[in-house]
Design an enzyme around this catalytic site. Sequence first.
Site, mmCIF file in Angstrom:
data_model
loop_
_atom_site.group_PDB
_atom_site.id
_atom_site.type_symbol
_atom_site.label_atom_id
_atom_site.label_comp_id
_atom_site.label_asym_id
_atom_site.label_seq_id
_atom_site.Cartn_x
_atom_site.Cartn_y
_atom_site.Cartn_z
ATOM 1 N N HIS A 109 -3.950 -2.630 -5.997
ATOM 2 C CA HIS A 109 -5.184 -1.863 -5.680
ATOM 3 C C HIS A 109 -5.503 -0.960 -6.480
ATOM 4 C CE1 HIS A 109 -4.899 -3.123 -1.235
ATOM 5 N NE2 HIS A 109 -5.059 -4.317 -2.032
ATOM 6 N N HIS A 168 -12.464 -8.534 -1.570
ATOM 7 C CA HIS A 168 -11.262 -8.165 -1.521
ATOM 8 C C HIS A 168 -10.227 -8.854 -2.355
ATOM 9 C CE1 HIS A 168 -7.744 -5.413 -0.733
ATOM 10 N NE2 HIS A 168 -6.963 -6.515 -0.667
ATOM 11 N N ASP A 192 -7.960 -7.901 -5.698
ATOM 12 C CA ASP A 192 -6.556 -8.155 -5.961
ATOM 13 C C ASP A 192 -6.726 -8.907 -7.240
ATOM 14 O OD1 ASP A 192 -5.741 -6.930 -3.732
ATOM 15 O OD2 ASP A 192 -5.443 -8.917 -2.349
ATOM 16 N N HIS A 239 -1.233 -13.563 -5.182
ATOM 17 C CA HIS A 239 -0.622 -13.113 -6.184
ATOM 18 C C HIS A 239 0.617 -14.115 -6.989
ATOM 19 C CE1 HIS A 239 -2.143 -9.243 -4.814
ATOM 20 N NE2 HIS A 239 -1.534 -9.433 -3.603
#
Length: 312
Positions: free
Chosen positions: A79, A238, A242, A265
């Site tokens: 973030h 969101h 990311d 991720h």
Amino acid sequence: MLQRTLHNPIKIRGTGLHSGKQILVQLMPAPPDTGIIFRRSDLPDSSPIPAKAANVIDTTLSTTLGNRDEDTRIGTVEHLLSACAGLGMDNLFIDVDGPELPIMDGSASPFIFHMQSAGIALQGREKKFIRINKTIEVRSGDIWARISPHEGFRVCYTLLYDHPVLQRYASTVEVDFSTTTFVKEISRARTFGFAQDLQRLTQQNLALGASERNAIAVGDTGINNPEGLRSDREFAMHKILDCIGDLYLLGHNMIGQFEGYKSGHTINNALLLKLVEEDAFEIISFEDERGCPISLSRGFGGETRANAALAI
């Protein structure tokens, strides 16, 4: 098109999402060509950790950087890195007195606010960009992520969960930063989690600091947060936030297109490592903003504050 750092140092305190600990972060100006460097202030003998894809040591529910030789780690960096990308921040020292960054409200917006309040200093060195030269893709089953050439910066993400609440909202969102600013459209999108998973995660010493103050809590039939969502696209937005944070582990703002299908991720980091391995990019600079396909003052980061200083 000059490099950027902070005009003044700032301190930010908040709760770690996974550790539940109170964390103090200090952001300090850094000289040109330093990059973004993380340091554990509570471990003074540990080595600095550059924000690079090769230094990612864990991708369980967040991106964690570390020094493998020293077993030093700093988690939940995505973030803050997303905020740095949105503001075009090139050089920073980031001191953290714990194992992860604070989650704040679950978005990048608080970091944006603090950095803009501190002021952005323009440095006497040309800003560098990553220009993608060929398409790179990584797949794992039906999950995939792709980076390809594009004269600008565009992100397209598809989020699919087998959950009745998330199925009510936009699953595919495409953002072209030639017409949309990160600060206004992306930075406020909060992280989210499923209330039914919280007990399992806490038993694994994860999400110990999670609450409705720093995440969207998705219940069996609706959103548990009294204030609801900030937008109907907040979930997918969101995930884009990311992705932008993970992409900034290339070290510079990217000129190209990212597409993700259910990626997270782990896939994002694998994609960056493959991009570096195949040398599918070049590092370039521009004399002025007119020649650059990314407009940091309008299309991506939003306007630079009027009190920005020229730091040689």
